[in-house]
Write a protein that holds these residues in place. Structure first.
Motif, PDB file in Angstrom:
ATOM      1  N   LEU A 236       0.832  -1.209   0.000  1.00 14.16           N
ATOM      2  CA  LEU A 236       0.000   0.000   0.000  1.00 14.16           C
ATOM      3  C   LEU A 236       0.865   1.257   0.000  1.00 14.16           C
ATOM      4  O   LEU A 236       0.568   2.224  -0.699  1.00 14.16           O
ATOM      5  N   LEU A 237       1.963   1.231   0.776  1.00 13.01           N
ATOM      6  CA  LEU A 237       2.873   2.388   0.808  1.00 13.01           C
ATOM      7  C   LEU A 237       3.448   2.647  -0.581  1.00 13.01           C
ATOM      8  O   LEU A 237       3.517   3.785  -1.038  1.00 13.01           O
ATOM      9  N   SER A 238       3.861   1.563  -1.248  1.00 12.97           N
ATOM     10  CA  SER A 238       4.438   1.694  -2.576  1.00 12.97           C
ATOM     11  C   SER A 238       3.405   2.264  -3.551  1.00 12.97           C
ATOM     12  O   SER A 238       3.724   3.133  -4.369  1.00 12.97           O
ATOM     13  N   SER A 239       2.160   1.781  -3.435  1.00 15.73           N
ATOM     14  CA  SER A 239       1.098   2.271  -4.318  1.00 15.73           C
ATOM     15  C   SER A 239       0.838   3.764  -4.076  1.00 15.73           C
ATOM     16  O   SER A 239       0.729   4.544  -5.026  1.00 15.73           O
ATOM     17  N   LEU A 240       0.783   4.182  -2.801  1.00 15.61           N
ATOM     18  CA  LEU A 240       0.536   5.595  -2.483  1.00 15.61           C
ATOM     19  C   LEU A 240       1.693   6.476  -2.958  1.00 15.61           C
ATOM     20  O   LEU A 240       1.475   7.576  -3.462  1.00 15.61           O
ATOM     21  N   CYS A 241       2.935   5.968  -2.789  1.00 12.99           N
ATOM     22  CA  CYS A 241       4.106   6.733  -3.260  1.00 12.99           C
ATOM     23  C   CYS A 241       4.010   6.945  -4.771  1.00 12.99           C
ATOM     24  O   CYS A 241       4.305   8.026  -5.277  1.00 12.99           O
ATOM     25  N   GLY A 242       3.602   5.901  -5.493  1.00 13.42           N
ATOM     26  CA  GLY A 242       3.442   5.997  -6.948  1.00 13.42           C
ATOM     27  C   GLY A 242       2.379   7.023  -7.313  1.00 13.42           C
ATOM     28  O   GLY A 242       2.584   7.841  -8.211  1.00 13.42           O
ATOM     29  N   GLN A 243       1.256   6.998  -6.582  1.00  6.10           N
ATOM     30  CA  GLN A 243       0.171   7.955  -6.841  1.00  6.10           C
ATOM     31  C   GLN A 243       0.640   9.385  -6.593  1.00  6.10           C
ATOM     32  O   GLN A 243       0.333  10.285  -7.358  1.00  6.10           O
ATOM     33  N   LEU A 244       1.411   9.564  -5.506  1.00  5.03           N
ATOM     34  CA  LEU A 244       1.898  10.895  -5.163  1.00  5.03           C
ATOM     35  C   LEU A 244       2.901  11.394  -6.212  1.00  5.03           C
ATOM     36  O   LEU A 244       2.903  12.576  -6.572  1.00  5.03           O
ATOM     37  N   ALA A 245       3.746  10.480  -6.706  1.00  7.30           N
ATOM     38  CA  ALA A 245       4.711  10.857  -7.743  1.00  7.30           C
ATOM     39  C   ALA A 245       3.966  11.293  -9.003  1.00  7.30           C
ATOM     40  O   ALA A 245       4.352  12.269  -9.662  1.00  7.30           O
ATOM     41  N   GLN A 246       2.879  10.588  -9.327  1.00  3.38           N
ATOM     42  CA  GLN A 246       2.071  10.966 -10.500  1.00  3.38           C
ATOM     43  C   GLN A 246       1.421  12.326 -10.287  1.00  3.38           C
ATOM     44  O   GLN A 246       1.387  13.157 -11.196  1.00  3.38           O
ATOM     45  N   ALA A 247       0.918  12.552  -9.069  1.00  5.44           N
ATOM     46  CA  ALA A 247       0.283  13.844  -8.756  1.00  5.44           C
ATOM     47  C   ALA A 247       1.306  14.968  -8.907  1.00  5.44           C
ATOM     48  O   ALA A 247       0.999  16.022  -9.467  1.00  5.44           O
TER      49      ALA A 247
ATOM     50  N   ALA B 267       3.906  15.006 -10.846  1.00  9.44           N
ATOM     51  CA  ALA B 267       4.183  15.198 -12.275  1.00  9.44           C
ATOM     52  C   ALA B 267       3.075  16.046 -12.894  1.00  9.44           C
ATOM     53  O   ALA B 267       3.335  16.921 -13.725  1.00  9.44           O
ATOM     54  N   GLN B 268       1.817  15.793 -12.468  1.00 13.17           N
ATOM     55  CA  GLN B 268       0.697  16.574 -13.007  1.00 13.17           C
ATOM     56  C   GLN B 268       0.788  18.036 -12.574  1.00 13.17           C
ATOM     57  O   GLN B 268       0.545  18.939 -13.367  1.00 13.17           O
ATOM     58  N   ILE B 269       1.175  18.245 -11.304  1.00 16.89           N
ATOM     59  CA  ILE B 269       1.300  19.617 -10.801  1.00 16.89           C
ATOM     60  C   ILE B 269       2.384  20.359 -11.581  1.00 16.89           C
ATOM     61  O   ILE B 269       2.220  21.503 -11.987  1.00 16.89           O
ATOM     62  N   ARG B 270       3.505  19.657 -11.803  1.00 22.44           N
ATOM     63  CA  ARG B 270       4.609  20.256 -12.563  1.00 22.44           C
ATOM     64  C   ARG B 270       4.098  20.717 -13.938  1.00 22.44           C
ATOM     65  O   ARG B 270       4.402  21.797 -14.403  1.00 22.44           O
ATOM     66  N   LYS B 271       3.280  19.861 -14.564  1.00 18.02           N
ATOM     67  CA  LYS B 271       2.735  20.167 -15.890  1.00 18.02           C
ATOM     68  C   LYS B 271       1.803  21.389 -15.796  1.00 18.02           C
ATOM     69  O   LYS B 271       1.854  22.275 -16.648  1.00 18.02           O
ATOM     70  N   LEU B 272       0.968  21.426 -14.744  1.00 17.77           N
ATOM     71  CA  LEU B 272       0.051  22.555 -14.566  1.00 17.77           C
ATOM     72  C   LEU B 272       0.822  23.858 -14.383  1.00 17.77           C
ATOM     73  O   LEU B 272       0.464  24.884 -14.956  1.00 17.77           O
ATOM     74  N   VAL B 273       1.895  23.785 -13.577  1.00 17.80           N
ATOM     75  CA  VAL B 273       2.710  24.990 -13.340  1.00 17.80           C
ATOM     76  C   VAL B 273       3.305  25.461 -14.669  1.00 17.80           C
ATOM     77  O   VAL B 273       3.284  26.653 -14.987  1.00 17.80           O
ATOM     78  N   GLU B 274       3.793  24.510 -15.468  1.00 20.00           N
ATOM     79  CA  GLU B 274       4.373  24.860 -16.768  1.00 20.00           C
ATOM     80  C   GLU B 274       3.313  25.489 -17.664  1.00 20.00           C
ATOM     81  O   GLU B 274       3.558  26.495 -18.310  1.00 20.00           O
ATOM     82  N   ASP B 275       2.116  24.877 -17.676  1.00 23.39           N
ATOM     83  CA  ASP B 275       1.032  25.419 -18.503  1.00 23.39           C
ATOM     84  C   ASP B 275       0.686  26.842 -18.080  1.00 23.39           C
ATOM     85  O   ASP B 275       0.499  27.720 -18.911  1.00 23.39           O
ATOM     86  N   LEU B 276       0.625  27.061 -16.776  1.00 27.20           N
ATOM     87  CA  LEU B 276       0.240  28.380 -16.262  1.00 27.20           C
ATOM     88  C   LEU B 276       1.287  29.436 -16.569  1.00 27.20           C
ATOM     89  O   LEU B 276       0.948  30.578 -16.851  1.00 27.20           O
ATOM     90  N   THR B 277       2.561  29.057 -16.496  1.00 27.30           N
ATOM     91  CA  THR B 277       3.603  30.064 -16.670  1.00 27.30           C
ATOM     92  C   THR B 277       4.033  30.208 -18.129  1.00 27.30           C
ATOM     93  O   THR B 277       4.558  31.227 -18.512  1.00 27.30           O
ATOM     94  N   GLU B 278       3.810  29.183 -18.943  1.00 28.41           N
ATOM     95  CA  GLU B 278       4.267  29.234 -20.331  1.00 28.41           C
ATOM     96  C   GLU B 278       3.197  29.705 -21.307  1.00 28.41           C
ATOM     97  O   GLU B 278       3.501  30.315 -22.299  1.00 28.41           O
ATOM     98  N   GLU B 279       1.928  29.425 -21.016  1.00 29.44           N
ATOM     99  CA  GLU B 279       0.860  29.747 -21.967  1.00 29.44           C
ATOM    100  C   GLU B 279       0.858  31.208 -22.429  1.00 29.44           C
ATOM    101  O   GLU B 279       0.831  31.459 -23.618  1.00 29.44           O
ATOM    102  N   PRO B 280       0.936  32.176 -21.462  1.00 32.20           N
ATOM    103  CA  PRO B 280       0.880  33.568 -21.906  1.00 32.20           C
ATOM    104  C   PRO B 280       2.037  33.911 -22.837  1.00 32.20           C
ATOM    105  O   PRO B 280       1.878  34.639 -23.794  1.00 32.20           O
ATOM    106  N   ARG B 281       3.193  33.304 -22.559  1.00 33.75           N
ATOM    107  CA  ARG B 281       4.365  33.577 -23.373  1.00 33.75           C
ATOM    108  C   ARG B 281       4.163  33.068 -24.818  1.00 33.75           C
ATOM    109  O   ARG B 281       4.467  33.740 -25.772  1.00 33.75           O
TER     110      ARG B 281
END
Lengths: 173, 236
Positions: free
Chosen positions: B140-151, B153-167
């Motif tokens: 279960l710990l391994s599964s949660l760690c995997g889910q958190l790593a995916q989350a 990665a998604q946040i990183r993508k959102l931050v990139e979208d937010l900061t790069e789109e206007p440019r």
């Protein structure tokens, strides 16, 4: 106070026999970090997790050359647990000692040897609760922020949203 | 009442897949097979719901065969598909870990086979010092760690979208305006020390945000305008 005594006073080890805490300290001898010392560095290979016994740690994330503090670690909290479940991964943040701190380093090998030790079970149960809380918080906040972002066009406001998202790296704290 | 359990071969196959997808210290297919042996084998059919959003969480599932569609109700009350879980997926474990209600509705796509672990068995195993207890906790710990790593990665993508789109959306001018030309000249004349100051400012965050960059550019334009005005006045 000896390390097993300090562990015994922590909430995470409530009810764990002293003998098991002694065994844990033999398997993972406490390590001391002076003020300002780097415990983990972002981008470096992640091979151990840590549980903070005494002191306080700061968590920073570097982005485009700029460091942002994303949280603090207090006694009883576990950090860097990804290292135990994904070999060869990299640290997603830098962790420094905000004051002189003592920690236990948890490696996969140490975990194998400590299987069944009540202190190890307590750590695993604490970690399960922590990860579940971080995941729920991250999911809720991300959805909320992204929904707000959909109706916002001004770069200044988007910057604020991006900052809030950055604060969620690692599930927030 | 007899309890249906997963067959030894199916348990071994699923345990191998689980360990490959969710690695953890001391992982053993055999011990994980024993964990699965503590659950009940269940088959459900196409369209049958496994759980409904908002329900109390009283069991978790190990997906042996088939697919599960995950849906959630959005702010307008419309059910939207979030994802599809495939073998060897873990489903519903969050509700057992933190005793929360189901955050999504899960529906079978085609025929599905599962190992069901109820809350009583979960509570007993999760506190056990046995190898089986360790295996369940660490899986279960391994599964949660995997889910958190995916989350993350998604946040990183959102931050990139937010900061790069206007440019990216910013239109390029056909010809540089007279003011821009002056800015270019001004930049050429800037001393290495001044340039370093600008780089340092960018590293401190000025360079990372469009709004801040625009502010900086306007300030430069003002300086240039004043400089031009002074030169004109001097000529007169």
């Amino acid at each position: 106070m000896s390390s097993p005594d300090v562990l015994a006073s922590m909430f995470v080890f409530k009810g764990v026999p002293k003998r098991s805490l002694h065994e844990l300290c033999i398997l993972a001898p406490p390590v001391q970090f002076p003020l300002g010392a780097t415990v983990f560095e972002q981008g470096k290979v992640a091979d151990v997790a840590l549980i903070l016994i005494e002191g306080r740690l700061e968590v920073e994330v570097e982005s485009r050359g700029q460091y942002r503090q994303v949280g603090q670690v207090h006694p009883g909290e576990i950090v860097g647990e990804q290292a135990l479940f994904s070999r060869g991964g990299e640290r997603s943040a830098t962790v420094r000692a905000a004051i002189a701190s003592t920690l236990l380093l948890l490696s996969p090998e140490m975990m194998e040897r400590a299987s069944g030790n009540p202190a190890m079970i307590a750590i695993e149960q604490q970690l399960l609760a922590t990860l579940a809380r971080r995941l729920r918080r991250t999911n809720q906040e991300t959805q909320k922020i992204w929904k707000e972002a959909g109706s916002i066009a001004a770069p200044g406001q988007k910057k604020k949203l991006a900052d809030r998202l950055r604060g969620l790296f690692g599930g927030g704290r | 009442m007899t309890r249906s359990v997963i067959g030894a071969d199916a348990a071994e196959r699923l345990a191998k897949l689980l360990v490959a997808n969710h690695p953890y210290p001391g992982a053993s297919d055999e011990v994980l097979g024993h964990v699965l042996g503590h659950g009940e084998f269940r088959a459900i059919h196409d369209g049958e719901p496994l759980c409904e959003e908002g329900d109390p969480g009283d069991e978790m599932w190990f997906l042996v065969r088939g697919k599960i569609m995950v849906q959630r109700t959005d702010s307008e009350g419309v059910k939207r598909e979030l994802s599809t879980v495939k073998t060897p997926g873990l489903i519903g474990h969050m509700a057992l870990i933190d005793r929360s209600r189901r955050s999504a509705t899960c529906i079978a796509i085609g025929d599905v086979e599962l190992v069901v672990m109820d809350a009583l068995v979960y509570d007993r195993l999760i506190a056990e010092a046995s190898a089986t207890g360790s295996a369940l906790r660490r899986l279960l710990l391994s599964s949660l760690c995997g889910q958190l790593a995916q989350a993350n990665a998604q946040i990183r993508k959102l931050v990139e979208d937010l900061t790069e789109e206007p440019r990216l959306a910013r239109p390029k001018p056909q010809k540089p305006s007279p003011v821009k030309k002056e800015v270019k000249k001004w930049r050429k004349k800037t001393s290495p020390e001044d340039q370093m100051t600008r780089v340092a400012a960018q590293l401190s965050g000025w360079g990372s945000e469009l709004a801040e960059l625009e502010k900086l550019e306007k300030e430069i334009e003002l300086v240039v305008d004043e400089d031009q005005k002074r030169r004109r006045d001097k000529v007169r």
